[in-house]
Scaffold this motif. Structure first.
Motif, mmCIF file in Angstrom:
data_model
loop_
_atom_site.group_PDB
_atom_site.id
_atom_site.type_symbol
_atom_site.label_atom_id
_atom_site.label_comp_id
_atom_site.label_asym_id
_atom_site.label_seq_id
_atom_site.Cartn_x
_atom_site.Cartn_y
_atom_site.Cartn_z
ATOM 1 N N UNK A 121 0.716 9.033 3.695
ATOM 2 C CA UNK A 121 -0.713 8.686 3.638
ATOM 3 C C UNK A 121 -0.959 7.185 3.743
ATOM 4 N N UNK A 122 0.073 6.369 3.600
ATOM 5 C CA UNK A 122 -0.101 4.921 3.755
ATOM 6 C C UNK A 122 -0.240 4.509 5.219
ATOM 7 N N UNK B 85 2.167 14.988 3.348
ATOM 8 C CA UNK B 85 0.892 14.263 3.491
ATOM 9 C C UNK B 85 0.782 13.068 2.539
ATOM 10 N N UNK C 18 -8.454 13.781 0.015
ATOM 11 C CA UNK C 18 -7.252 14.310 0.648
ATOM 12 C C UNK C 18 -6.417 13.156 1.209
ATOM 13 N N UNK C 19 -5.085 13.356 1.307
ATOM 14 C CA UNK C 19 -4.224 12.257 1.774
ATOM 15 C C UNK C 19 -4.150 12.153 3.298
ATOM 16 N N UNK C 20 -5.227 12.564 3.968
ATOM 17 C CA UNK C 20 -5.319 12.391 5.427
ATOM 18 C C UNK C 20 -6.792 12.348 5.780
ATOM 19 N N UNK D 153 -11.465 15.916 9.570
ATOM 20 C CA UNK D 153 -11.405 16.246 10.995
ATOM 21 C C UNK D 153 -12.205 15.247 11.836
ATOM 22 N N UNK D 154 -11.787 15.109 13.091
ATOM 23 C CA UNK D 154 -12.456 14.182 14.017
ATOM 24 C C UNK D 154 -13.960 14.426 14.045
ATOM 25 N N UNK E 10 0.874 -1.178 0.000
ATOM 26 C CA UNK E 10 0.000 0.000 0.000
ATOM 27 C C UNK E 10 0.909 1.225 0.000
ATOM 28 N N UNK E 11 0.691 2.146 -0.940
ATOM 29 C CA UNK E 11 1.554 3.334 -1.029
ATOM 30 C C UNK E 11 0.837 4.609 -0.594
ATOM 31 N N UNK E 12 -0.474 4.515 -0.363
ATOM 32 C CA UNK E 12 -1.171 5.710 0.086
ATOM 33 C C UNK E 12 -2.647 5.453 0.301
ATOM 34 N N UNK E 13 -3.241 6.278 1.170
ATOM 35 C CA UNK E 13 -4.687 6.227 1.407
ATOM 36 C C UNK E 13 -5.218 7.655 1.307
ATOM 37 N N UNK E 14 -6.301 7.815 0.568
ATOM 38 C CA UNK E 14 -6.928 9.130 0.365
ATOM 39 C C UNK E 14 -8.362 9.055 0.848
ATOM 40 N N UNK F 227 -1.639 -6.318 2.137
ATOM 41 C CA UNK F 227 -0.195 -6.335 2.296
ATOM 42 C C UNK F 227 0.304 -4.957 2.676
ATOM 43 N N UNK F 228 0.863 -4.860 3.881
ATOM 44 C CA UNK F 228 1.619 -3.687 4.270
ATOM 45 C C UNK F 228 0.853 -2.387 4.322
ATOM 46 N N UNK F 229 -0.477 -2.407 4.323
ATOM 47 C CA UNK F 229 -1.175 -1.137 4.482
ATOM 48 C C UNK F 229 -1.716 -1.089 5.889
ATOM 49 N N UNK G 47 -5.826 16.976 15.516
ATOM 50 C CA UNK G 47 -5.322 16.775 14.164
ATOM 51 C C UNK G 47 -3.817 16.539 14.157
ATOM 52 N N UNK H 28 -7.482 3.363 -1.560
ATOM 53 C CA UNK H 28 -6.187 2.796 -1.195
ATOM 54 C C UNK H 28 -5.409 2.455 -2.459
#
Lengths: 208, 208
Positions: free
Chosen positions: B199-200, B195, A137-139, A142-143, A123-127, B8-10, B69, A152
């Motif tokens: 992001x992963x 970010x 957004x890559x985070x 807000x809570x 996995x290289x990123x989650x948006x 895998x790895x996320x 945050x 993903x």
């Protein structure tokens, strides 16, 4: 993971093979969802959210070499927007199985029944999308704000050669990293962030 | 690395503790290199390149919680530009030892002699400069062009509490991810790409 520098987990090597080692054909289009207009799409997303909760999408980053430089394989839908091969997980489906199914759906011959010949890596990123009609957004938002969608991205290692079959209403394009880098206007935030997301890998560019 | 989703790895989890668990003090400035003007700096970089080859810099990404945050700890030099804690490796020095030395140099009490209390984690990105006075990119310059500098970023896991001591000519600021995201103009390409590069990870935000 130690390397010869005493470092941890950096310098993971990814082989990138020449574009001309791959064959590209076409096949019948399968889904018509890309024909939805925006109102229909948001209606569909809301209905799915009520039933299944947060939508989870998985997408694959596939790299090839052209002119000595790394390129990403992108699908272009109806000469318009670009997307990575992938799509929505079914409820209960694992990310790896889902991505293999989607990759076969978008890129394998139509008669192909096995979806296990894809090497889905890290996995290289989650948006995240905080609502149905915003950019990701890559985070996390807000809570207290429940995200409506998580995308993903996974690095998919290609073999030295293979055949791709692309649905007729799409084109598969190899686009150089330097062109997508910071080019949100053309490729959107996720694709234009791929160079950053894969920058931890050492690309072993094998020239054609 | 398998998770409960069969992935895998996320979903690697990183604990992020509240800013108010940390103490911030100041210490005497150590290096005067930040006073170099641009011409002096390029002269120095060229001379070093002739002797040691490509310059390798290591930088640490340290996360804290504020207002629920995630924030990144950035050094601000003379009320002007922002940088991550880190710096140039000595010839033959490993990336992890070098980063620990630089983190202690920038952030530990001056009497501190051990530099092994930093938890240097994964490499999250590598950025390259093709010449001495260009911006870095998250991929290697074209074949045949020898890069002059490589910047390697590492995620540094902070303990639940610690004391930071910052050189007097610098300020240590906690800046939220949403503020640095895509804000190259203020923070430069490397910091504004953090970010995407992290992001992963699943950030476990522990509120103060």
């Amino acid at each position: 993971m130690e390397d010869d520098n005493g470092g941890v987990g950096h310098g993971d090597v990814v082989d990138v093979y020449p574009l001309n080692r791959y064959y590209f054909g076409s096949k019948e289009a399968i889904s018509k969802k890309d024909d939805d207009d925006l109102v229909d799409r948001i209606h569909r997303l809301k209905a799915n959210y009520e039933v299944n909760g947060m939508r989870v999408c998985v997408e694959g980053v596939l790299l090839v070499e052209l002119l000595g430089r790394p390129h990403v394989l992108l699908l272009q839908v109806k000469n318009s927007f670009f997307r990575l091969p992938g799509g929505r997980l079914r409820p209960g489906e694992s990310v790896v199985e889902g991505l293999k199914r989607k990759l076969s759906n978008k890129l394998s011959p139509i008669e192909s029944t096995t979806s296990d010949n894809w090497q889905v890596g890290e996995c290289i990123g989650m948006w995240w999308k905080s609502s149905f009609d915003t950019l990701p957004y890559p985070y996390l938002p807000r809570n207290g704000c429940r995200p409506k969608e998580c995308i993903k991205l996974f690095l998919v290692r290609l073999p030295i050669s293979r055949k791709f079959f692309v649905p007729k209403h799409m084109k598969l394009l190899a686009v150089p990293l330097f062109q997508i880098h910071d080019n949100c206007q053309t490729y959107g935030p996720v694709i234009s962030g791929i160079p950053q997301m894969i920058s931890k890998f050492s690309l072993n560019i094998i020239q054609g």
